[in-house]
Write a protein that holds these residues in place. Structure first.
Motif, mmCIF file in Angstrom:
data_model
loop_
_atom_site.group_PDB
_atom_site.id
_atom_site.type_symbol
_atom_site.label_atom_id
_atom_site.label_comp_id
_atom_site.label_asym_id
_atom_site.label_seq_id
_atom_site.Cartn_x
_atom_site.Cartn_y
_atom_site.Cartn_z
ATOM 1 N N ALA A 28 0.808 -1.218 0.000
ATOM 2 C CA ALA A 28 0.000 0.000 0.000
ATOM 3 C C ALA A 28 0.844 1.272 0.000
ATOM 4 O O ALA A 28 0.305 2.360 -0.118
ATOM 5 C CB ALA A 28 -0.940 -0.008 1.195
ATOM 6 N N ALA A 64 6.998 4.671 -8.722
ATOM 7 C CA ALA A 64 6.248 4.039 -9.810
ATOM 8 C C ALA A 64 4.807 4.482 -9.636
ATOM 9 O O ALA A 64 4.057 3.900 -8.862
ATOM 10 C CB ALA A 64 6.368 2.520 -9.740
ATOM 11 N N ARG A 65 4.460 5.545 -10.304
ATOM 12 C CA ARG A 65 3.173 6.233 -10.088
ATOM 13 C C ARG A 65 2.937 6.387 -8.588
ATOM 14 O O ARG A 65 3.857 6.667 -7.844
ATOM 15 C CB ARG A 65 2.027 5.455 -10.737
ATOM 16 C CG ARG A 65 2.199 5.437 -12.211
ATOM 17 C CD ARG A 65 0.882 5.287 -12.983
ATOM 18 N NE ARG A 65 1.229 5.141 -14.370
ATOM 19 C CZ ARG A 65 0.794 4.182 -15.175
ATOM 20 N NH1 ARG A 65 -0.091 3.320 -14.766
ATOM 21 N NH2 ARG A 65 1.196 4.125 -16.411
ATOM 22 N N GLN A 104 2.122 3.912 -6.811
ATOM 23 C CA GLN A 104 2.065 2.503 -6.393
ATOM 24 C C GLN A 104 3.463 1.925 -6.204
ATOM 25 O O GLN A 104 3.719 0.788 -6.563
ATOM 26 C CB GLN A 104 1.322 1.684 -7.451
ATOM 27 C CG GLN A 104 -0.154 1.938 -7.506
ATOM 28 C CD GLN A 104 -0.616 2.128 -8.942
ATOM 29 O OE1 GLN A 104 -0.541 3.213 -9.507
ATOM 30 N NE2 GLN A 104 -1.091 1.075 -9.545
ATOM 31 N N GLN A 120 3.657 -1.228 -4.074
ATOM 32 C CA GLN A 120 3.122 -2.387 -4.795
ATOM 33 C C GLN A 120 4.169 -2.946 -5.747
ATOM 34 O O GLN A 120 4.432 -4.146 -5.775
ATOM 35 C CB GLN A 120 1.880 -1.977 -5.589
ATOM 36 C CG GLN A 120 1.315 -3.122 -6.409
ATOM 37 C CD GLN A 120 0.380 -2.654 -7.528
ATOM 38 O OE1 GLN A 120 0.533 -1.565 -8.063
ATOM 39 N NE2 GLN A 120 -0.577 -3.477 -7.874
ATOM 40 N N GLN A 121 4.796 -2.065 -6.515
ATOM 41 C CA GLN A 121 5.731 -2.553 -7.525
ATOM 42 C C GLN A 121 6.982 -3.158 -6.890
ATOM 43 O O GLN A 121 7.493 -4.178 -7.359
ATOM 44 C CB GLN A 121 6.081 -1.431 -8.504
ATOM 45 C CG GLN A 121 4.887 -1.008 -9.345
ATOM 46 C CD GLN A 121 4.181 -2.199 -9.989
ATOM 47 O OE1 GLN A 121 4.813 -3.081 -10.568
ATOM 48 N NE2 GLN A 121 2.870 -2.265 -9.861
#
Lengths: 653, 253, 232
Positions: free
Chosen positions: A92, A175-176, A178, A181-182
């Motif tokens: 998250a 990464a944007r 996120q 997450q990545q």
């Protein structure tokens, strides 16, 4: 550095006798990690496969450690309570990961990242650890890029960076929105590769409920299979806890609903020291609470503060819609009070100021617990397109949850518990006070001191998991002899019986109140008295209340269902029982630390204009608490010395 | 506000299940669907009944834990939204909602709305990675990657593995999930060395797990909370066919 | 020889491994579907010559009869394509039904077209139609008057039976649906996707299938409306 006071015995704590040696190598800090690595004993390749290692948790720290240990040749068993390792809450994290690459040629360096982290942590972290973290940061980016993490790029194809959370250099890779997450998917994929190769055995939907210590060494864990309900034991030569933070003690936090303290708390009760439990970080930009049913708080990336302006109405009780309040009747309080940093002051400062204006009755929204984060100026200056490109997904999320359109009306934000700097005490090798028990990621206390900088949590988790633990655990394994151990032995059976007994006690209480209702009440207590600001009276009061509530819990909790089935209420009940005990220790720690530092703000210890006032003479140490049966916990101190970054009062004016 | 829930209740993997009706009043339109179930579960607990089991964790739409069918649509009526972020203001007072678990042979039901999605992990384990042992990486800027390639890889990498694509597909196909990973890695220069074997292995694993075929109908794309596009399936097909056609078969075992 | 080499020896041959995957079978469906679609277009162009009069139409039929070196290879390819198309669709239908043994009590389409969801209906009905169509116009056992040398007359007398014409129109409607999805879907299945061309392929598939539909049904309608006269 010598501490000026000896610990007194009080009603709530007693002096401990642990000698807490960090064992960081001597000599210049720049070479400490190299030196440490060279001095480490190695396990020969042929012997690695003879060692079993348990890794509990599969977030950034756990997954990266498990994958790397398996690559090295160890036999790894990895446990997570979620249905898949990919769900760990690292996923998250939105904003990014710091690394001292200096790709932007703006003056960043390993030393500057080290300096910023020590200073940001308000001089309550261990210099050698932080320096190592800054050194390793650059390797993390390389590793993740090679794994296929789709970091943002410049048009020329090089990695993009942004400045984050008040840093004056652009060192945050993202990464944007996120990034977590990545990075987690990268680690997860590396882990699954090892699962396929047969080097890692994965135990999803399995919760660690106790640590097994044999002859003074951590040798295994007791788990509950969350599908069958079976309580089982696993033996190993070393145990790694990567179970994250304990922010859910507050019930409402940005943590995932399942995040819990049980693994580290069980380890504490088996003898691992718990360091600085009161250092809990509040994130300033979360979506405010909308009602009593609220189950969690949603974080909006801190990057929003790069372009949004924070304000409240100048006058108390101004209930006009934000767009109707003229410029002259708005108070951009951060810009006013901190002209040089403005809206980009560190998290703790931004959070406390939000609380202060809301306490003055100038908060916005239905419950008056919120401040505006306004993008009108940024949209006028940069155009809607640019704002959409930068924050489009965050704006969408905000609208989805609140039903309000942030392009037209300012966002409402309020601080929420986000991260816990405290955790199990570890030495330079990331080993706790129990030999063979290693603690990595947010679960340990090591690198962030009293306050963590934005985009540093991902860095620490991966640094511990990919690059530190895999070395230091080898050093431990090579230095000790391991008898084969059977999970039928006495210690395992005793631990397993204790877990089963506790489980059945929870099920048999059959009271009148749900687990959540207790958790909510506990969370409110801790938030009110051991949250953004604390004082002695409040903490004393909270300790009494927590004890009362805990007693009621064991008398009145109602846990439906049975032990040998999927039972989410039972899972929660066990976790909340541990939160009760941890909450008390947090309050005791907050009470004993009679200074303000970083995220720990004691109202009695503030400068004339309300800023945190540190007391280096008395509190320049890590407070490592030791379980003492039913008696008050034992307080041990690891003195902190600062040879490179000299303590100064933080100023963001 | 009031909602009438019809929820699939099933004790465990082997037991039969059925739809059970619950009326719940006093809900708030700002609540999420999961918060509404929390409130329902509090009631059930006090009444001494078993609460409804459903999977959830982060509650901010990124962990991929939650998900069930609402009135026949995976994750419910709001596009690009997981059930944890689906607020009740998208429903009408008194509306009847049918909540069912994802249904697929490869996703056996564990209890109520909770299913076992470990097949997804096994698909990833079969090749959804770039083999880079820790420490072996060159500097991050050694291989430039165009902004466009990075963005497109990110589009595919945004998959949260919730399983809605499988649930919505009339064939219970996992092509969108598998294609997303094959595309994410295949779009990056680092993913090229293993591109052929990855496609062969992941497609084979996807079939062995018992997922159905893709008939390009696009239900998956419509319900995907992260907006993963059908294009990724085409890329998977491309990589698979190309690898199958190649004169030398890459090692797949 | 090590054990691994021996294991590789008993591994499935490449073509079977390909066929064992759904992606492989779908590729077979796509390629054979493309062949059949091309035939349908060719067949339509041939058929529309009926509007040019009996001489032209019967001449065309005669020409085909005198070109066995062209017709037979085409027939063989078509036959193999039909078999593979049907075979793969049956295998995939089994896969599909096994993949979701228990259905939903409710299911609502969220983004798919009617055509795409009805491929498993439209396909078999079109196949049944093809069987009847061959019986009627190729083997002369369709229950309508048949003269091997007078194709034009066969068409007229065939479509004068309203039931035959209606079934024909219905089958063409299904074929149109089938092609509307199939014609673009085959590109997707064969791994061709392009941000600009794929939407064009979508539109082209709709246009071509509508053209095929109206083209084919124009014949029975014209026959029934007496626009195409019988040979007197």
């Amino acid at each position: 550095m010598q501490l000026t006071e000896t610990i007194e015995t009080t009603r709530l704590w007693r002096p401990g006798s642990l000698s807490l040696a960090a064992n960081a190598p001597s000599g210049p800090i720049e070479r400490a990690w190299d030196k440490a690595r060279f001095e480490m004993k190695l396990v020969s390749p042929a012997n690695k496969r003879k060692h079993e290692i348990i890794v509990v948790g599969s977030g950034l720290a756990g997954a990266s450690a498990a994958a790397t240990l398996a690559e090295l040749g160890y036999n790894v068993k990895c446990f997570c309570f979620q249905d898949s390792p990919r769900r760990a809450h690292s996923i998250a994290a939105q904003g990014g990961i710091n690394a001292a690459k200096n790709y932007h040629n703006d003056g960043d360096s390993v030393y500057r990242l080290f300096y910023d982290t020590v200073k940001g942590g308000d001089f309550r972290s261990r210099e050698a650890n932080v320096y190592r973290l800054a050194q390793i940061s650059v390797h993390i980016i390389d590793q993740c890029v090679a794994q296929g993490v789709p970091f943002a790029r410049e048009y020329g194809g090089t990695l993009a960076n942004r400045s984050f959370g008040g840093a004056q250099v652009s060192r945050t890779f993202y990464a944007r929105g996120q990034t977590g997450q990545q990075l987690l998917l990268g680690a997860y994929q590396a882990l699954e590769r090892q699962v396929d190769a047969g080097r890692v055995k994965m135990f999803p939907r399995t919760e660690m409920l106790d640590l097994v210590v044999v002859d003074g060494k951590a040798r295994g864990i007791v788990t509950r299979d969350l599908v069958s309900g079976a309580i089982e034991s696993q033996a190993a030569d070393a145990v790694v806890l990567a179970t994250g933070g304990y922010g859910n003690v507050y019930f409402l936090s940005t943590n995932a609903k399942g995040s819990n303290c049980t693994a580290i708390w069980r380890a504490y009760k088996r003898g691992a020291a718990f360091a600085n439990p009161c250092f809990t970080q509040i994130h300033p930009t979360c979506i405010p609470v909308s009602g009593h049913y609220q189950s969690k708080l949603t974080l909006m990336s801190e990057s929003l503060r790069n372009d949004g302006r924070i304000w409240v109405p100048l006058n108390k009780g101004d209930k006009r819609a934000p767009n109707e309040i003229p410029e002259a009747e708005r108070d951009y309080y951060l810009e006013r009070r901190y002209p040089s940093f403005g809206n980009l002051v560190p998290r703790d400062v931004a959070s406390r100021n939000a609380k202060a204006v809301c306490d003055e009755g100038r908060g916005v929204g239905e419950h008056g617990l919120g401040v505006y984060l306004d993008f009108a100026d940024a949209i006028a200056r940069l155009g809607r397109g640019v704002i959409e490109e930068r924050y489009g997904n965050l704006f969408e999320m905000y609208q989805r949850i609140t039903g309000e359109n942030p392009y037209q009306t300012p966002m409402r934000i309020y601080p929420a518990i986000h991260y816990t700097m405290g955790g199990l005490w570890v030495d330079y090798q990331l080993m706790s006070t129990i030999p063979g028990l290693f603690v990595i990621g947010e679960a340990n206390f090591s690198d962030h001191g009293a306050n963590r900088l934005g985009a540093s949590a991902l860095m620490q988790g991966l640094s511990d998991g990919y690059f530190i633990l895999p070395y230091t655990i080898g050093n431990y394994l090579a230095a000790h002899k391991f008898e084969k151990i059977d999970t039928l032995n006495e210690e395992f059976r005793a631990a397993q019986d204790a877990v089963a007994e506790r489980t059945s006690r929870l099920l048999q209480t059959r009271g009148t109140r749900t687990v959540d209702s207790f958790h909510r009440e506990l969370g409110k207590l801790v938030w009110d008295f051991c949250g953004m600001s604390r004082n002695a009276g409040g903490l004393e009061h909270a300790i009494g209340k927590i004890r009362e509530l805990r007693e009621e819990y064991w008398r009145e909790v109602k846990v439906p269902g049975a032990a040998k089935e999927i039972n989410q209420s039972l899972e929660k009940a066990g976790r909340v029982a541990d939160f009760f005990e941890l909450a008390e220790l947090m309050c005791i720690d907050a009470l004993h630390r009679e200074e303000s530092c970083g995220a720990h703000f004691r109202e009695e210890h503030a400068t004339a204009d309300g800023e945190a006032l540190r007391d280096d003479a008395r509190f320049s140490y890590v407070a490592a608490w030791q379980y003492n049966g039913g008696d008050p916990p034992l307080l041990n101190q690891e003195p902190l010395s600062f040879e490179y970054v000299h303590p100064s009062q933080r100023s963001y004016k | 506000m009031k909602l009438i829930f019809h929820i699939w209740r099933q004790r465990d993997r082997g037991s039969p299940g059925r739809m059970v009706r619950y009326e719940k009043d006093g809900l708030n339109p700002d609540m999420s669907m999961l918060e509404a179930l929390d409130v329902l579960n509090e009631d059930l607990t006090i009444k001494g009944e078993d609460p409804v089991v459903f999977e959830h964790d982060c509650r901010e739409g990124i962990c991929g834990s939650c998900g069930f069918m609402i009135n026949g649509v995976a994750h419910g009526p709001l596009l690009k939204t997981t059930v944890c972020q689906l607020t009740l203001r998208h429903f009408e007072n008194g509306q009847e909602l049918y909540l069912e678990p994802w249904r697929a042979k490869a996703f056996p039901i564990l209890r109520d709305l909770m299913v076992d999605r470990s097949a997804f992990d096994r698909i990833i384990a079969s090749g959804g990675y770039i083999s880079t042992p820790t420490g072996s990486a060159p500097d991050g800027n050694v291989i430039p990657i165009s902004k466009e390639a990075a963005e497109r890889a990110m589009d595919a990498a945004a998959c949260i593995g919730c399983g809605a694509c499988v649930a919505a597909c009339p064939n219970a196909s996992a092509s969108l999930f598998t294609g997303a990973k094959i595309s994410h890695l295949g779009l990056l220069p680092q993913g090229q060395p293993e591109r052929a074997s990855r496609a062969l292995r992941m497609v084979a694993r996807m079939n062995e797990e018992g997922f159905g075929q893709c008939t390009n109908i696009g239900e998956c794309e419509a319900v995907c909370p992260k907006g993963i596009r059908l294009e990724v399936i085409s890329r998977m097909n491309h990589d698979f066919l190309k690898a199958s056609w190649a004169a030398r078969q890459p090692a797949t075992d | 020889m090590s054990a691994t080499v021996a294991e590789e020896g008993i591994q499935k041959p490449q073509v079977l491994r390909f066929w064992s995957t759904t992606t492989g079978k779908k590729a077979v469906m796509a390629v054979t579907g493309a062949i059949l679609a091309l035939f349908v277009i060719g067949h339509l162009i041939g058929n529309l010559q009926i509007f040019l009069g009996p001489d032209q139409f019967n001449g065309y039929a005669r020409a085909l009869r005198h070109l066995p070196e062209l017709v037979w290879p085409v027939r063989v390819i078509l036959f193999i394509s039909v078999i593979l198309h049907i075979w793969s669709s049956i295998e995939l239908a089994v896969t599909k039904s096994e993949a979701r043994p228990v259905g939903y009590t409710r299911w609502k389409p969220a983004g798919s077209s009617y055509a795409s969801r009805t491929m498993y209906w439209s396909g078999p009905i079109v196949a049944a139609f093809v069987v009847y169509h061959l019986m009627q116009f190729t083997f002369g056992v369709g229950g309508t008057p048949y003269n091997r040398l007078d194709t034009y007359g066969n068409v007229i007398s065939g479509f004068r039976v309203p039931a035959v014409s209606l079934f024909y129109i219905f089958a063409m409607a299904l074929l149109c649906l089938h092609l509307r999805h199939g014609l673009w879907s085959l590109f997707q299945t064969l791994g061709f996707y392009h941000p600009r061309h794929t939407p064009r392929i979508h539109r082209a598939a709709s246009l071509i299938s509508l053209f095929i539909f109206f083209g084919f049904i124009s014949i029975p309608i014209a026959v029934m409306l007496r626009v195409i006269p019988p040979i007197l």
